[in-house]
Design a protein around this motif. Structure first.
Motif, PDB file in Angstrom:
ATOM      1  N   SER A   1      -3.022 -11.743   6.089  1.00  0.00           N
ATOM      2  CA  SER A   1      -2.576 -10.342   5.509  1.00  0.00           C
ATOM      3  C   SER A   1      -2.249 -10.048   4.157  1.00  0.00           C
ATOM      4  O   SER A   1      -2.364  -9.210   3.365  1.00  0.00           O
ATOM      5  N   MET A   2      -1.464 -11.217   3.640  1.00  0.00           N
ATOM      6  CA  MET A   2      -0.944 -11.090   2.278  1.00  0.00           C
ATOM      7  C   MET A   2      -1.962 -12.133   1.327  1.00  0.00           C
ATOM      8  O   MET A   2      -2.238 -11.685   0.099  1.00  0.00           O
ATOM      9  N   LEU A   3      -2.429 -13.200   1.881  1.00  0.00           N
ATOM     10  CA  LEU A   3      -3.231 -14.259   1.056  1.00  0.00           C
ATOM     11  C   LEU A   3      -4.514 -14.234   0.930  1.00  0.00           C
ATOM     12  O   LEU A   3      -5.306 -15.236   0.252  1.00  0.00           O
ATOM     13  N   ASP A   4      -5.035 -13.497   1.743  1.00  0.00           N
ATOM     14  CA  ASP A   4      -6.528 -13.240   1.647  1.00  0.00           C
ATOM     15  C   ASP A   4      -7.169 -13.220   0.243  1.00  0.00           C
ATOM     16  O   ASP A   4      -6.508 -12.312  -0.581  1.00  0.00           O
ATOM     17  N   ASN A   5      -8.218 -13.745  -0.308  1.00  0.00           N
ATOM     18  CA  ASN A   5      -8.780 -13.221  -1.461  1.00  0.00           C
ATOM     19  C   ASN A   5      -7.502 -13.464  -2.671  1.00  0.00           C
ATOM     20  O   ASN A   5      -7.427 -12.702  -3.571  1.00  0.00           O
ATOM     21  N   PRO A   6      -7.082 -14.668  -2.740  1.00  0.00           N
ATOM     22  CA  PRO A   6      -5.726 -14.684  -3.738  1.00  0.00           C
ATOM     23  C   PRO A   6      -5.924 -14.434  -5.167  1.00  0.00           C
ATOM     24  O   PRO A   6      -5.220 -14.020  -5.795  1.00  0.00           O
ATOM     25  N   THR A   7      -7.308 -14.832  -5.669  1.00  0.00           N
ATOM     26  CA  THR A   7      -7.522 -14.394  -6.960  1.00  0.00           C
ATOM     27  C   THR A   7      -7.955 -13.171  -7.170  1.00  0.00           C
ATOM     28  O   THR A   7      -8.273 -12.834  -8.272  1.00  0.00           O
ATOM     29  N   SER A   8      -8.487 -12.572  -6.259  1.00  0.00           N
ATOM     30  CA  SER A   8      -9.021 -10.957  -6.323  1.00  0.00           C
ATOM     31  C   SER A   8      -8.116 -10.244  -7.203  1.00  0.00           C
ATOM     32  O   SER A   8      -6.967 -10.022  -6.909  1.00  0.00           O
ATOM     33  N   THR A   9      -8.667  -9.515  -8.109  1.00  0.00           N
ATOM     34  CA  THR A   9      -7.811  -8.416  -8.931  1.00  0.00           C
ATOM     35  C   THR A   9      -8.345  -7.139  -8.504  1.00  0.00           C
ATOM     36  O   THR A   9      -7.980  -5.975  -9.244  1.00  0.00           O
ATOM     37  N   LEU A  10      -9.238  -6.836  -7.145  1.00  0.00           N
ATOM     38  CA  LEU A  10      -9.592  -5.521  -6.964  1.00  0.00           C
ATOM     39  C   LEU A  10      -8.448  -4.776  -6.315  1.00  0.00           C
ATOM     40  O   LEU A  10      -7.700  -5.010  -5.749  1.00  0.00           O
ATOM     41  N   ALA A  11      -8.446  -3.467  -6.645  1.00  0.00           N
ATOM     42  CA  ALA A  11      -7.607  -2.465  -6.388  1.00  0.00           C
ATOM     43  C   ALA A  11      -7.380  -2.570  -4.766  1.00  0.00           C
ATOM     44  O   ALA A  11      -6.051  -2.537  -4.444  1.00  0.00           O
ATOM     45  N   SER A  12      -8.364  -2.837  -3.864  1.00  0.00           N
ATOM     46  CA  SER A  12      -8.231  -2.932  -2.494  1.00  0.00           C
ATOM     47  C   SER A  12      -7.315  -4.017  -2.269  1.00  0.00           C
ATOM     48  O   SER A  12      -6.370  -4.002  -1.446  1.00  0.00           O
ATOM     49  N   ASP A  13      -7.581  -5.204  -2.859  1.00  0.00           N
ATOM     50  CA  ASP A  13      -6.589  -6.356  -2.442  1.00  0.00           C
ATOM     51  C   ASP A  13      -5.219  -6.247  -2.965  1.00  0.00           C
ATOM     52  O   ASP A  13      -4.361  -6.575  -2.307  1.00  0.00           O
TER      53      ASP A  13
END
Length: 169
Positions: free
Chosen positions: A86-98
């Motif tokens: 819930s918190m750590l998925d796609n840790p490097t993503s800067t997408l607004a959704s993440d």
């Protein structure tokens, strides 16, 4: 709670991170259910021994966990195995959704901490840590190199120092 059967003099409680660390946001425990579980746990201990002294600690800031580890290549690899998705998925993503998801998960942790404090206030022998654990600005060096989630020995020592200071003992 089996601990109640031992009629303890003193109990330290750290609960809630697993309620926020779910496969996705929808799977996180609702604040209402979380509060009911906390109330049940505290009531069970105090029913067994009304003069038990208890310290309820806040949940660590999972957003801080992401902040300190998301650029660490080893943490990224370990987290990809499914730690606190819930918190750590796609840790490097800067997408607004993440980014928005991380903020919502953090808000849920804050809500849980509010519920912990409120539940504790209903029992005279209970102390809440006033968000001391949540506010602790831990670093990657405080985390286990095996999962980059749980505290290592140094992190445990720091948490023990923080919680001891709040215990009133």
């Amino acid at each position: 709670w089996s601990i109640a059967a031992n009629r303890p003099d003193y109990v330290t409680v750290l609960m809630g991170a697993n309620d926020a660390c779910a496969a996705d946001e929808a799977s996180m425990t609702s604040p209402t259910v979380f509060r009911a579980r906390v109330d049940q746990a505290l009531t069970t201990v105090y029913a067994a021994r009304p003069d038990t002294r208890m310290l309820v600690t806040s949940i660590p800031d999972l957003y801080r966990l992401w902040q300190v580890g998301h650029n660490n290549n080893v943490a990224q690899l370990v987290w990809s195995a499914g730690f606190c998705r819930s918190m750590l998925d796609n840790p490097t993503s800067t997408l607004a959704s993440d980014q928005a998801r991380r903020v919502r998960v953090r808000a849920r942790v804050i809500s849980y901490n509010d519920q912990l404090a409120a539940a504790c206030r209903t029992h005279p022998g209970c102390r809440y840590d006033d968000n001391a654990v949540f506010a602790y600005p831990f670093q990657v060096s405080d985390l286990s190199p095996f999962d980059f989630f749980h505290p290592n020995a140094a992190g445990q020592k720091t948490l023990a120092t923080i919680t001891w200071a709040k215990s009133g003992l």
